[in-house]
Enzyme design. Structure first.
Site, PDB file in Angstrom:
ATOM      1  N   THR A 115       0.974  -1.198   0.091  1.00  0.00           N
ATOM      2  CA  THR A 115       0.013   0.037  -0.031  1.00  0.00           C
ATOM      3  C   THR A 115       0.996   1.288  -0.019  1.00  0.00           C
ATOM      4  O   THR A 115       1.971   1.270   0.363  1.00  0.00           O
ATOM      5  CB  THR A 115      -1.013   0.046   1.088  1.00  0.00           C
ATOM      6  OG1 THR A 115       0.097   0.243   2.324  1.00  0.00           O
ATOM      7  CG2 THR A 115      -1.752  -1.316   1.268  1.00  0.00           C
ATOM      8  N   GLU A 122      -5.738  -3.031  -1.568  1.00  0.00           N
ATOM      9  CA  GLU A 122      -6.107  -4.341  -1.191  1.00  0.00           C
ATOM     10  C   GLU A 122      -7.235  -4.883  -1.838  1.00  0.00           C
ATOM     11  O   GLU A 122      -7.765  -5.858  -1.527  1.00  0.00           O
ATOM     12  CB  GLU A 122      -6.773  -4.080   0.330  1.00  0.00           C
ATOM     13  CG  GLU A 122      -5.578  -3.660   1.570  1.00  0.00           C
ATOM     14  CD  GLU A 122      -5.280  -2.146   1.354  1.00  0.00           C
ATOM     15  OE1 GLU A 122      -5.730  -1.712   0.638  1.00  0.00           O
ATOM     16  OE2 GLU A 122      -4.854  -1.894   2.578  1.00  0.00           O
ATOM     17  N   LYS A 130     -13.513  15.380  14.457  1.00  0.00           N
ATOM     18  CA  LYS A 130     -14.634  15.230  15.393  1.00  0.00           C
ATOM     19  C   LYS A 130     -14.748  16.655  16.187  1.00  0.00           C
ATOM     20  O   LYS A 130     -13.987  16.789  17.171  1.00  0.00           O
ATOM     21  CB  LYS A 130     -14.202  14.052  16.434  1.00  0.00           C
ATOM     22  CG  LYS A 130     -15.365  13.717  17.194  1.00  0.00           C
ATOM     23  CD  LYS A 130     -15.226  12.283  17.858  1.00  0.00           C
ATOM     24  CE  LYS A 130     -16.707  11.884  18.360  1.00  0.00           C
ATOM     25  NZ  LYS A 130     -16.755  10.374  18.950  1.00  0.00           N
ATOM     26  N   TRP A 175     -19.231  14.279  13.770  1.00  0.00           N
ATOM     27  CA  TRP A 175     -18.069  14.060  12.663  1.00  0.00           C
ATOM     28  C   TRP A 175     -18.241  15.241  11.561  1.00  0.00           C
ATOM     29  O   TRP A 175     -19.457  15.325  10.946  1.00  0.00           O
ATOM     30  CB  TRP A 175     -18.268  12.574  12.001  1.00  0.00           C
ATOM     31  CG  TRP A 175     -17.871  11.558  13.066  1.00  0.00           C
ATOM     32  CD1 TRP A 175     -18.825  10.628  13.522  1.00  0.00           C
ATOM     33  CD2 TRP A 175     -16.640  11.398  13.469  1.00  0.00           C
ATOM     34  NE1 TRP A 175     -18.095   9.843  14.236  1.00  0.00           N
ATOM     35  CE2 TRP A 175     -16.787  10.177  14.396  1.00  0.00           C
ATOM     36  CE3 TRP A 175     -15.319  11.827  13.692  1.00  0.00           C
ATOM     37  CZ2 TRP A 175     -15.680   9.609  14.924  1.00  0.00           C
ATOM     38  CZ3 TRP A 175     -14.090  11.385  14.067  1.00  0.00           C
ATOM     39  CH2 TRP A 175     -14.384  10.121  14.858  1.00  0.00           C
TER      40      TRP A 175
HETATM   41  N1  LIG Z   1     -12.416   7.948  -5.473  1.00  0.00           N
HETATM   42  C1  LIG Z   1     -12.035   8.177  -4.536  1.00  0.00           C
HETATM   43  N2  LIG Z   1     -12.516   9.089  -3.617  1.00  0.00           N
HETATM   44  C2  LIG Z   1     -12.149   9.265  -2.334  1.00  0.00           C
HETATM   45  N3  LIG Z   1     -10.960   8.253  -1.563  1.00  0.00           N
HETATM   46  C3  LIG Z   1     -10.540   7.574  -2.350  1.00  0.00           C
HETATM   47  C4  LIG Z   1     -10.719   7.482  -3.958  1.00  0.00           C
HETATM   48  N4  LIG Z   1     -10.163   6.431  -4.443  1.00  0.00           N
HETATM   49  C5  LIG Z   1      -9.205   5.992  -3.466  1.00  0.00           C
HETATM   50  N5  LIG Z   1      -9.431   6.583  -2.245  1.00  0.00           N
HETATM   51  C6  LIG Z   1      -8.711   6.653  -1.021  1.00  0.00           C
HETATM   52  O1  LIG Z   1      -7.570   5.774  -1.339  1.00  0.00           O
HETATM   53  C7  LIG Z   1      -7.504   4.853  -0.522  1.00  0.00           C
HETATM   54  C8  LIG Z   1      -6.726   3.599  -1.179  1.00  0.00           C
HETATM   55  O2  LIG Z   1      -5.551   4.032  -1.420  1.00  0.00           O
HETATM   56  P1  LIG Z   1      -4.162   3.020  -1.704  1.00  0.00           P
HETATM   57  O3  LIG Z   1      -4.656   1.799  -1.729  1.00  0.00           O
HETATM   58  O4  LIG Z   1      -3.395   3.575  -2.917  1.00  0.00           O
HETATM   59  O5  LIG Z   1      -3.400   3.432  -0.438  1.00  0.00           O
HETATM   60  P2  LIG Z   1      -3.587   4.302   0.824  1.00  0.00           P
HETATM   61  O6  LIG Z   1      -4.640   4.099   1.511  1.00  0.00           O
HETATM   62  O7  LIG Z   1      -3.356   5.758   0.237  1.00  0.00           O
HETATM   63  O8  LIG Z   1      -1.978   4.033   1.538  1.00  0.00           O
HETATM   64  P3  LIG Z   1      -2.136   3.154   3.034  1.00  0.00           P
HETATM   65  O9  LIG Z   1      -3.173   2.321   2.891  1.00  0.00           O
HETATM   66  O10 LIG Z   1      -0.742   2.665   2.992  1.00  0.00           O
HETATM   67  O11 LIG Z   1      -2.325   4.456   4.052  1.00  0.00           O
HETATM   68  C9  LIG Z   1      -8.913   4.543  -0.208  1.00  0.00           C
HETATM   69  O12 LIG Z   1      -9.119   3.866   1.103  1.00  0.00           O
HETATM   70  C10 LIG Z   1      -9.648   5.577  -0.093  1.00  0.00           C
HETATM   71  O13 LIG Z   1      -9.230   6.430   1.096  1.00  0.00           O
HETATM   72 MG   LIG Z   2      -5.069   2.124   2.634  1.00  0.00          MG
END
Ligand SMILES: Nc1ncnc2c1ncn2[C@@H]1O[C@H](COP(=O)(O)OP(=O)(O)OP(=O)(O)O)[C@@H](O)[C@H]1O
Ligand SMILES: [Mg+2]
Ligand SMILES: Nc1ncnc2c1ncn2[C@@H]1O[C@H](COP(=O)(O)OP(=O)(O)OP(=O)(O)O)[C@@H](O)[C@H]1O
Ligand SMILES: [Mg+2]
Lengths: 545, 545
Positions: B184, B329, B440, B445
């Site tokens: 990730t 994931e 919060k 929220w």
């Molecule tokens: N269209 C979208 N709108 C809002 N948030 C998004 C969107 N697409 C992805 N995300 C955000 O990105 C996350 C997934 O990103 P990615 O798997 O690249 O890793 P990351 O969550 O940025 O990194 P890490 O999990 O290591 O903190 C999602 O859980 C969400 O929070």
């Molecule tokens: Mg993530």
């Protein structure tokens, strides 16, 4: 090393749940047996499928039980697909055009415990009631108001649903669990049962979705399945449409050209799927109306070879033709003719040549060509041989029929299609014949499909079939059987031979022509060569006259 | 009862074989690190993938071994995807924008035995060489002519392929075998590894194909993946494109608006996929040129929330925007914004409102919303909670990291996304925040995404982020951080608050504004709230000044 990903069984119930949740805008239109037009949507359908599934359980249906249907294309038939499979039982769709003998054979062979029928078939059922399994119960697919008198002690479909809860979570089970049962159409012999699994039907649906049928058709998919729900799952449409959010327009029992034209026009149908004879009927209606149904943009043609002349006429009237090949044993789609967009600007003639082939294999379907010597042939567009297939959507053997199974499975686990084909270097499949219909003349094979294709292009020919007739010197020779457009204006053998000489060798041409008023058809609308050969048993070749 | 259908493992190798056989017309264009444009096709790619796979085996790569890549988007990177996975090894794509510490951490955590790198990274590798696993070998992705001097004893990519045979049958193994490994992006903490299987990647690809991305784009799919191959498989495009026969245009390292505009224009790109910051760059180029790249019809935006103003500007310039949500994931696609064609004639405003949500779930991805009380919430568009997902494309736990796994898997086997969402009755998903980024205030929220979305629509705002700052009375309060379009013409807090009052309550508005020259970004081009909060450690709320 194993991946670390969830394992969720691929279940048919997931398709309907998906449609109900995200494709609420789609509509399912049915011309009912009762005569009127009925409209519904996927959320409503899911609620009714839940009710039906609970009713089935109350009637004692358990996982693995076979529940049969005898019905036209309509929403209730589609509800049965889901309600039966979703609880782990097996939806056995029966072709009502089968003979009484075949109907008795397959209901007993399958051991059906319930039979759901459209009202159309009540008189037939009354007549045949003794041929069915002794403990099989009947359900008529209608409401209380339309319930006919009967001696079958039949349940009423809508009464079964009435008052049942409309929500439930579906049971979960292994994805290899049986979901559907369909017998082959019996063109070449006794019907044989193919037992689909949840995995095979879900993967088949995904494979079609990935295979360009949809992009070929454009975004607004409003599909009319002429191909029956009782014949190989209407080529997968009852699963595909809810998965992709397409509208469905079910035509009920009236499949003549005029009825189809009108329904397509009124309902704004964009795509329709069916066998060549259906499209010959629609072409007639298009000629009469002077135009195609306004929204119609695509037809999918399969089940038997689509003549090039038919393809060209549709394309010229603005309807893209997708020529597909498949088998009951394949769920059914094996190959399809959506052309790559990269070659969209090929000259008309070249495009039509490609569209007249059976197209390219669908993702998930592997193919090999095996020669008479049992050796794999190259995919060079020249080498011919029997076509073998492999894939998750393909049967591994017939239901309770080891003898038939042994004939079709090879040592490497491939399924022998019984079709003779060649495959071009760029992947286009060309079917030449069923191996049983090939004509062996002087030690060489002649393809009946190729000859029929050309004969059908003659302006005076409505339908054509070519069959082998015995010959003392050449073993077999091709005979041309023709239904003429007009009895007063028959084509001559010489005219048709002249057309054929464009692409066939002289020794391959039929030596004689026979005119008939109609060709014998199978239950799925294919020319029955078996019956045609039988009816020609007394025919004598000119060389012997 | 089991169905009687073949079981063929769902393997990644089958996708490339399919493309090579039936999609010979498609092209793969790459702007190379060497500077020129390179063109190839799937048959050629398959031949080279075979060569590469044989070379890997000669280098000692065995099933289950991890082979890493550090490379931009180009055909060699895509070849590695297939060559590594097709022999049962694991393709570990590494984000080159990670810190040295993270690079060392993940190569050692994964136990990579080989690292394939683009020339761009040679200086970095030389500098960092001691942080990698001791026995890891290097390969530079170039030909002999471009091979740089190095102290890494590196192999040359093209030399490895040279002279190897170009055909082979791929090994067969269980479909649950691991195929890929991706960590990730580290937005919220240490990178965690997700281990994809053949089954998960093939099903993910089929699910995308079935989910309307393609029909939304039209038939002639010429796709430019801006999203990197080193980040969750470029959202599945290296599998999707060969399956459906799409062209690919790989941009190499230059991802600024001007470079993208020019490449899109020159190559006739119809669709492009990437994160919001990329599209802000392209929008700038569109403004300068006065028009969009001629053939461009669709962009897919994901990775973080796409501001409504961005979506509207693209739609107004003739580019359909598909707003997708996903996670490393999840392989990654969870939901997407292709609208049902049945509602294509909704007023612009309503369509944009729908397109600003995260769209509807892809087939195969199940969703539930769980409230603070641990109870499932209704899908009514109002109830918010943590979003949980389930499906074949979703991880069942992190690679060699039980502690992290325990935090995300619930008792029923669902994966906790860490995102706070609501789901409408018609299936549209609305993300409100990452749970860690929620604010919060007084026990209620506040969604930072909602506030950012509005702030970004202000004409003087280039980028905006909202973070929580501590407050003695309210616990936390929202602070607005802005990158202005021009330092001489700053927006005021009051102007932006006025905009927000259109859809937010007064108590939800930020109390203060801070201007910065740029926002801290993560390796995948997202605003790093972690770093932003750190940089604001000394900030004092107005009430305390
Ligand atoms: N269209 C979208 N709108 C809002 N948030 C998004 C969107 N697409 C992805 N995300 C955000 O990105 C996350 C997934 O990103 P990615 O798997 O690249 O890793 P990351 O969550 O940025 O990194 P890490 O999990 O290591 O903190 C999602 O859980 C969400 O929070
Ligand atoms: Mg993530
Ligand atoms: N596009 C096509 N062109 C030529 N032949 C086709 C085409 N599509 C299907 N067929 C023929 O139909 C066959 C499959 O048909 P189906 O499964 O309906 O049963 P059947 O073969 O007609 O009946 P049975 O197997 O009982 O004899 C194929 O094996 C092939 O011979
Ligand atoms: Mg058959």
């Amino acid at each position: 090393m194993k991946g670390m990903m969830m394992h969720r069984p691929l279940l048919i119930s997931g398709i309907l749940d998906y449609a109900a949740e995200v494709h609420g805008h789609a509509t399912i239109v049915s011309r009912r047996v009762e005569g009127d037009i009925h409209r519904t949507d996927y959320p409503t359908m899911r609620a009714r499928v839940v009710q039906l599934s609970l009713a089935l359980e109350e009637l004692g249906v358990k996982p693995g039980d076979r529940v049969a249907t005898l019905a036209w294309n309509g929403y209730r038939h589609m509800e049965l697909y889901y309600a039966i499979s979703n609880i782990g039982a097996i939806c056995h769709t029966i072709n009502p055009r089968l003979s009484a003998e075949q109907l008795g054979y397959i209901t007993n062979h399958a051991g059906d415990m319930l039979l759901f029928s459209d009202l159309t078939f009540v008189p037939l059922l009354e007549k045949l009631k003794d041929i069915f399994p002794a403990d099989m119960r009947h359900v008529f697919m209608t409401d209380a108001a339309h319930m006919p008198e009967n001696t079958l002690n039949a349940f009423c479909y809508e009464d079964l649903l009435d008052g049942q809860p409309t929500t439930r979570d579906w049971p979960e089970f292994d994805e290899t669990t049986a979901a559907g049962l369909c017998y082959t159409s019996g063109t070449t012999g006794d019907p044989k049962g193919v037992l689909y699994s949840h995995r095979s039907s879900v993967l088949h649906t995904l494979q079609i979705a990935a295979s360009g049928f949809l992009t070929d058709m454009g975004r607004d998919a409003r599909i009319l399945p002429v191909v029956p729900l009782f014949h190989v799952n209407a080529w997968g449409l009852p699963y595909l449409a809810p998965m992709v959010g397409a509208d469905l327009v079910f035509p009920g029992p009236n499949l003549d050209g005029e009825s189809l034209w009108t329904l397509m026009e009124e309902e704004g149908v964009t795509s329709s799927w069916g066998v060549p004879t259906i499209w010959q009927g629609l072409q007639g209606a298009i000629d009469r109306h002077g135009r195609k149904p306004a929204a119609l943009r695509q037809i999918v043609v399969g089940g038997s070879a689509a003549p090039r002349s038919l393809i060209e006429r549709f394309e010229q009237s603005g309807v893209s033709v997708n020529h597909a090949w498949g088998m009951t044993e394949m769920s059914p789609i094996g190959s399809h003719g959506a052309l790559a967009w990269q070659i969209a600007d090929l000259p008309f003639d070249e495009r039509m040549a490609l569209k007249s082939t059976q197209g390219r294999r669908a993702y998930g379907v592997e193919m090999k060509i095996v020669g008479d010597d049992g050796k794999r042939q190259p995919h060079d567009g020249k080498a011919k041989g029997e076509l073998y297939v492999r894939g998750n959507n393909i049967t591994s053997g017939y239901y309770e029929n080891d003898a038939a199974t042994a004939k079709v499975m090879d040592a490497e686990g491939w399924f022998a299609t019984g079709d003779v084909a060649s495959i071009r270097g760029d992947g286009y499949l060309q079917l030449h014949d069923r191996s049983k219909d090939l004509i062996k003349s002087g030690g060489e094979w002649i393809s009946s499909i190729d000859l029929e294709n050309i004969a059908t292009a003659h302006p005076k020919v409505a339908q054509a079939a070519v069959v082998a007739v015995p010959h003392p010197k050449w073993d077999e020779r091709p005979l041309l059987v023709v239904v003429a457009k007009s009895a007063d204006d028959l084509p001559t053998l010489e005219e048709i031979q002249a057309l054929m000489l464009g692409s066939m060798a002289r020794w391959q041409l039929p030596d004689d022509i026979v005119f008939v008023e109609q060709l014998p058809m199978t239950a799925t609308g294919k020319i029955s060569k078996l019956n045609l050969r039988e009816s020609l048993a007394d025919y004598v070749h000119p060389d012997l006259r």
